[in-house]
Design a protein around this motif. Structure first.
Motif, PDB file in Angstrom:
ATOM      1  N   TYR A 184       0.831  -1.203   0.000  1.00 41.45           N
ATOM      2  CA  TYR A 184       0.000   0.000   0.000  1.00 41.45           C
ATOM      3  C   TYR A 184       0.867   1.254   0.000  1.00 41.45           C
ATOM      4  O   TYR A 184       0.641   2.182  -0.784  1.00 41.45           O
ATOM      5  CB  TYR A 184      -0.915  -0.038   1.211  1.00 41.45           C
ATOM      6  CG  TYR A 184      -1.822   1.141   1.309  1.00 41.45           C
ATOM      7  CD1 TYR A 184      -2.724   1.425   0.288  1.00 41.45           C
ATOM      8  CD2 TYR A 184      -1.786   1.981   2.407  1.00 41.45           C
ATOM      9  CE1 TYR A 184      -3.553   2.520   0.368  1.00 41.45           C
ATOM     10  CE2 TYR A 184      -2.613   3.067   2.495  1.00 41.45           C
ATOM     11  CZ  TYR A 184      -3.502   3.337   1.477  1.00 41.45           C
ATOM     12  OH  TYR A 184      -4.324   4.423   1.558  1.00 41.45           O
ATOM     13  N   ALA A 187       2.293   1.800  -3.291  1.00 36.90           N
ATOM     14  CA  ALA A 187       1.348   2.420  -4.230  1.00 36.90           C
ATOM     15  C   ALA A 187       1.276   3.930  -4.014  1.00 36.90           C
ATOM     16  O   ALA A 187       1.211   4.697  -4.972  1.00 36.90           O
ATOM     17  CB  ALA A 187      -0.032   1.795  -4.074  1.00 36.90           C
ATOM     18  N   LEU A 188       1.325   4.350  -2.752  1.00 36.78           N
ATOM     19  CA  LEU A 188       1.301   5.783  -2.471  1.00 36.78           C
ATOM     20  C   LEU A 188       2.541   6.460  -3.055  1.00 36.78           C
ATOM     21  O   LEU A 188       2.446   7.485  -3.736  1.00 36.78           O
ATOM     22  CB  LEU A 188       1.260   6.030  -0.957  1.00 36.78           C
ATOM     23  CG  LEU A 188       0.055   5.517  -0.181  1.00 36.78           C
ATOM     24  CD1 LEU A 188       0.156   5.904   1.282  1.00 36.78           C
ATOM     25  CD2 LEU A 188      -1.241   6.053  -0.754  1.00 36.78           C
ATOM     26  N   ALA A 191       2.491   6.555  -6.892  1.00 37.72           N
ATOM     27  CA  ALA A 191       1.643   7.644  -7.380  1.00 37.72           C
ATOM     28  C   ALA A 191       2.361   8.980  -7.214  1.00 37.72           C
ATOM     29  O   ALA A 191       2.272   9.860  -8.071  1.00 37.72           O
ATOM     30  CB  ALA A 191       0.320   7.657  -6.625  1.00 37.72           C
ATOM     31  N   ILE A 233      -1.205   7.548   7.973  1.00 34.22           N
ATOM     32  CA  ILE A 233      -2.071   6.392   7.747  1.00 34.22           C
ATOM     33  C   ILE A 233      -1.561   5.177   8.518  1.00 34.22           C
ATOM     34  O   ILE A 233      -2.298   4.545   9.278  1.00 34.22           O
ATOM     35  CB  ILE A 233      -2.137   6.060   6.237  1.00 34.22           C
ATOM     36  CG1 ILE A 233      -2.762   7.221   5.472  1.00 34.22           C
ATOM     37  CG2 ILE A 233      -2.934   4.788   6.011  1.00 34.22           C
ATOM     38  CD1 ILE A 233      -2.482   7.173   3.991  1.00 34.22           C
TER      39      ILE A 233
ATOM     40  N   ALA B   4      -6.860   5.892   3.195  1.00 37.41           N
ATOM     41  CA  ALA B   4      -6.593   6.740   2.043  1.00 37.41           C
ATOM     42  C   ALA B   4      -6.944   6.031   0.745  1.00 37.41           C
ATOM     43  O   ALA B   4      -6.358   5.041   0.384  1.00 37.41           O
ATOM     44  CB  ALA B   4      -5.147   7.151   2.020  1.00 37.41           C
ATOM     45  N   VAL B   5      -7.905   6.533   0.096  1.00 38.59           N
ATOM     46  CA  VAL B   5      -8.298   5.978  -1.185  1.00 38.59           C
ATOM     47  C   VAL B   5      -8.729   7.117  -2.078  1.00 38.59           C
ATOM     48  O   VAL B   5      -9.218   8.126  -1.633  1.00 38.59           O
ATOM     49  CB  VAL B   5      -9.492   5.029  -1.068  1.00 38.59           C
ATOM     50  CG1 VAL B   5      -9.054   3.612  -1.178  1.00 38.59           C
ATOM     51  CG2 VAL B   5     -10.253   5.289   0.174  1.00 38.59           C
ATOM     52  N   LEU B  10      -4.121   4.007 -10.653  1.00 36.15           N
ATOM     53  CA  LEU B  10      -2.701   4.303 -10.517  1.00 36.15           C
ATOM     54  C   LEU B  10      -2.136   4.705 -11.881  1.00 36.15           C
ATOM     55  O   LEU B  10      -2.310   4.001 -12.863  1.00 36.15           O
ATOM     56  CB  LEU B  10      -1.975   3.067 -10.008  1.00 36.15           C
ATOM     57  CG  LEU B  10      -0.609   3.303  -9.387  1.00 36.15           C
ATOM     58  CD1 LEU B  10      -0.724   4.257  -8.220  1.00 36.15           C
ATOM     59  CD2 LEU B  10      -0.044   1.990  -8.938  1.00 36.15           C
ATOM     60  N   PRO B  11      -1.482   5.856 -11.943  1.00 35.38           N
ATOM     61  CA  PRO B  11      -0.976   6.293 -13.246  1.00 35.38           C
ATOM     62  C   PRO B  11       0.139   5.377 -13.756  1.00 35.38           C
ATOM     63  O   PRO B  11       0.875   4.796 -12.977  1.00 35.38           O
ATOM     64  CB  PRO B  11      -0.440   7.697 -12.954  1.00 35.38           C
ATOM     65  CG  PRO B  11      -0.219   7.741 -11.493  1.00 35.38           C
ATOM     66  CD  PRO B  11      -1.172   6.790 -10.864  1.00 35.38           C
ATOM     67  N   PHE B 284      -8.332   1.283  -7.234  1.00 29.77           N
ATOM     68  CA  PHE B 284      -8.318   1.443  -5.793  1.00 29.77           C
ATOM     69  C   PHE B 284      -7.205   2.325  -5.258  1.00 29.77           C
ATOM     70  O   PHE B 284      -7.402   3.133  -4.373  1.00 29.77           O
ATOM     71  CB  PHE B 284      -8.228   0.070  -5.174  1.00 29.77           C
ATOM     72  CG  PHE B 284      -8.702   0.030  -3.771  1.00 29.77           C
ATOM     73  CD1 PHE B 284      -9.896   0.623  -3.423  1.00 29.77           C
ATOM     74  CD2 PHE B 284      -7.953  -0.576  -2.791  1.00 29.77           C
ATOM     75  CE1 PHE B 284     -10.347   0.595  -2.131  1.00 29.77           C
ATOM     76  CE2 PHE B 284      -8.397  -0.608  -1.497  1.00 29.77           C
ATOM     77  CZ  PHE B 284      -9.590  -0.028  -1.179  1.00 29.77           C
ATOM     78  N   VAL B 285      -6.018   2.133  -5.810  1.00 32.84           N
ATOM     79  CA  VAL B 285      -4.877   2.867  -5.270  1.00 32.84           C
ATOM     80  C   VAL B 285      -4.498   4.027  -6.175  1.00 32.84           C
ATOM     81  O   VAL B 285      -4.926   4.121  -7.292  1.00 32.84           O
ATOM     82  CB  VAL B 285      -3.668   1.943  -5.099  1.00 32.84           C
ATOM     83  CG1 VAL B 285      -3.566   1.492  -3.688  1.00 32.84           C
ATOM     84  CG2 VAL B 285      -3.741   0.790  -6.034  1.00 32.84           C
ATOM     85  N   GLY B 286      -3.639   4.832  -5.686  1.00 27.57           N
ATOM     86  CA  GLY B 286      -3.292   6.049  -6.410  1.00 27.57           C
ATOM     87  C   GLY B 286      -3.614   7.168  -5.461  1.00 27.57           C
ATOM     88  O   GLY B 286      -4.202   6.937  -4.421  1.00 27.57           O
ATOM     89  N   GLY B 287      -3.140   8.384  -5.733  1.00 25.27           N
ATOM     90  CA  GLY B 287      -3.462   9.517  -4.870  1.00 25.27           C
ATOM     91  C   GLY B 287      -3.299   9.205  -3.395  1.00 25.27           C
ATOM     92  O   GLY B 287      -2.984   8.104  -3.031  1.00 25.27           O
ATOM     93  N   LEU B 288      -3.516  10.145  -2.564  1.00 24.05           N
ATOM     94  CA  LEU B 288      -3.302   9.939  -1.154  1.00 24.05           C
ATOM     95  C   LEU B 288      -4.340  10.646  -0.347  1.00 24.05           C
ATOM     96  O   LEU B 288      -4.830  11.669  -0.759  1.00 24.05           O
ATOM     97  CB  LEU B 288      -1.995  10.593  -0.745  1.00 24.05           C
ATOM     98  CG  LEU B 288      -0.824  10.161  -1.541  1.00 24.05           C
ATOM     99  CD1 LEU B 288       0.246  11.165  -1.359  1.00 24.05           C
ATOM    100  CD2 LEU B 288      -0.406   8.829  -1.059  1.00 24.05           C
TER     101      LEU B 288
END
Lengths: 304, 295
Positions: A184, A187-188, A191, A233, B4-5, B10-11, B284-288
């Motif tokens: 996770y 993934a953050l 991005a 988080i 956080a979603v 995801l790019p 689902f994932v990407g950004g914060l």
């Protein structure tokens, strides 16, 4: 974000009346279930309610002073600090590394990403089943789990009693947590990497920066907001650790006591006042981490 | 799990590294990169291997020396025992998780719409206070909560858990929808208003039809967190009326360590959330922090 409607003064309540009405049920429900109950819990923690029966009277801060002179509770707090430190460092370092490895794209990237991420979908209870097996404390001939693996790889010196160790046992519980959440955090960060404008890299290259200098001085600093979010988080999850310990070590095991497990144990014993006091302490600890974040969000909201 | 979603996928990587003559150094770096990626891949998959292999083991494989080996004989008895124990709990979990996810998504969508578009006095403080509900340790409300739910007359088990997952799901669902709607072009809503549509009409005819991506994320999030919940389940149900996490932990922490059944059970209990991830994970994932970092 410049999307807000400027309130036209003459319309008054007709502008904000209906939306306020629509959100009122939520405000009331959360007001009761979050703030009302925090208040009720605080109230219980000031009473002498040490059985399932009703309270007889108020004792002020007595439950709290008793709590902080209780060795087990101090040990719980110390465990919580160790666990959170391990969990944070583990997920941030590995998550960052994984993101860095994948950042410029890689053959089979979607496979790596999917595999790194999948543990997040699994409940702590289910992963606890396998990690209890992996973290079996038997060593030598009777070793199974990771100790057996170390032995057969010729790394026998790595064998250790895992979570049963009195000093650092709690750090073993952080291993499954790191396993579950590193993907996770990756993934953050990924991005974050991909949100950096390409021009920044180009500019760095034109200035003659080496690949490493580019990362060190241009790209990594761009990721500090991501690191902060990940810390918030993971940090707030970590402070509430409960499921994993229940699944791996059980509620009564001393070496893995943390405030959340102790709160449950006191609850099952019927010592509601002590249990409530532990809950309040936990809330205060989480608030130290969260309130600055919320204040920053609030300021951002004001500026909208 | 946590908070956080975003609704962004995801790019992908922006172009590959610039083509240069492959120096020895670059080749070494690439080899190192793939070696590391593969090592981590194996480490992450290791518990999955153990789960899978152990679930098929019979008594003949019980010795520690065979711990990491494949089963001598692939037996399904463990799977049968696990299924018998968990099947009723699985039904209950579905009947708890699906309504909980849908109700909290619908309410969150309306809240998010209101908070993203309409300013009433104190809107920002209300939003911040709602957000705080997302982070609280539930231990800090649990004792009065048990009493409150009892005095409301909500039966223990599935009904209580639906109520709790809806209520405590509201902050995160509101947040995700609010951030999603903040990106909707303002003109769209203004046009509806000029046409004389009220708040509810605008929501139903303009906002709801474009909300699918946000609903996917919110439903997924709520489904997963309610499915994986153990804390509320422990306080508000038991192994006869509770969800699968309770039954699984009951199965796995018995006096006799029935490893093949517990591991099969862990796999069975994880199938729904894993499927959700595999099918919808890229949304689902990407950004914060629901996009707050990007502003």
């Amino acid at each position: 974000m410049s999307t807000q409607t400027p309130a036209k003064p003459r319309q008054g309540y007709r502008t904000w009346g209906p939306p306020l009405l629509l959100i009122t049920p939520t405000i009331i429900v959360l007001g009761v279930f979050v703030y009302g109950l925090i208040g009720a819990n605080l109230n219980t923690s000031f009473q002498d309610r040490h059985t399932r029966g009703p309270a007889e009277g108020y004792v002020g801060f007595e439950n709290y002073t008793a709590l902080f002179s209780d060795d087990t509770f101090i040990y719980s707090l110390r465990n919580l600090v160790l666990y959170t430190g391990t969990f944070l460092v583990g997920t941030l370092v590995l998550g960052f590394l994984w993101a860095w490895l994948l950042e410029r794209g890689a053959r089979g990237e979607s496979l790596f990403r999917a595999v790194y991420l999948f543990p997040m979908a699994v409940s702590f209870i289910a992963s606890g089943v396998v990690w209890r097996w992996l973290l079996n404390n038997a060593e030598g001939d009777r070793a199974s789990g990771l100790n057996r693996l170390f032995e057969s790889l010729g790394l026998g010196f790595l064998q250790n009693p895992w979570w049963t160790d009195q000093r650092f046992g709690i750090m073993a519980i952080a291993l499954p947590a790191v396993w579950q959440l590193t993907g996770y955090v990756m993934a953050l960060f990924l991005a974050g990497f991909r949100g950096i404008p390409e021009e920044l890299r180009e500019a760095g290259r034109i200035d003659g920066a080496s690949e490493w200098q580019l990362y060190r001085h241009v790209l990594f600093p761009q990721l500090s907001p991501v690191a902060l979010s990940a810390t918030i988080i993971i940090g707030h999850m970590s402070l509430k650790v409960f499921d994993l310990i229940m699944a791996i070590a059980g509620q009564t095991n001393y070496t893995t006591q943390v405030p959340a497990t102790q709160m449950w144990v006191e609850f099952t014993r019927g010592d509601y006042a002590k249990s409530a006091a532990i809950g309040t302490v936990l809330l205060l600890i989480v608030a130290v981490l969260i309130v600055p974040y919320l204040v920053a969000t609030y300021r951002q909201e004001r500026r909208r | 799990m946590s908070t956080a979603v975003t609704t962004e996928a995801l790019p992908e990587a922006k172009g590959t590294a610039p083509v240069r003559p492959a120096s020895g150094n670059a080749v070494a770096m690439r080899t190192l990169k793939y070696a590391l990626l593969l090592v981590f891949l194996c480490i992450v998959l290791m518990p999955a291997y153990v789960l899978f292999v152990t679930s098929f083991k019979g008594i003949g494989d019980a010795t520690p020396t065979r711990a990491w080996r494949l089963p001598t004989e692939w037996e399904t008895a463990g799977w049968q025992r696990a299924w018998e124990t968990l099947a009723p709990a699985l039904v209950r979990t579905f009947s708890m998780v699906i309504p909980a996810a849908i109700i909290s998504a619908l309410i969150g969508s309306m809240n998010g719409f209101v908070l993203s578009r309409w300013r009433f006095p104190g809107a920002d403080i209300v939003f911040t206070l709602i957000l705080f509900g997302m982070f609280i340790p539930y231990q800090a409300v649990m004792i009065p909560l048990v009493q409150l739910v009892q005095s409301l007359g909500v039966p223990s088990g599935v009904p209580s858990l639906i109520l709790l997952h809806v209520v405590y799901g509201l902050p995160i669902t509101t947040l995700i929808f609010r951030n999603y709607y903040a990106g909707v072009p303002h003109e769209l809503i203004e046009a509806a208003r000029v046409d004389g549509a009220g708040l509810l009409r605008t929501y139903a005819s303009i906002i709801l039809p474009i909300s699918m991506p946000a609903f996917v994320v919110v439903l997924m999030w709520q489904f997963t967190s309610a499915w994986n919940d153990y804390l509320f389940a422990l306080f508000f149900s038991n192994s006869r009326n509770g969800p699968v996490t309770i039954s699984l932990n009951f199965l796995a922490s018995g006096q006799l360590q029935d490893y093949s059944a517990s591991m099969a059970g862990a796999l069975i209990a994880s199938v729904p959330t894993l499927l959700v991830y595999i099918l919808l994970g890229r949304y689902f994932v990407g950004g914060l922090m629901a996009g707050s970092v990007k502003g």
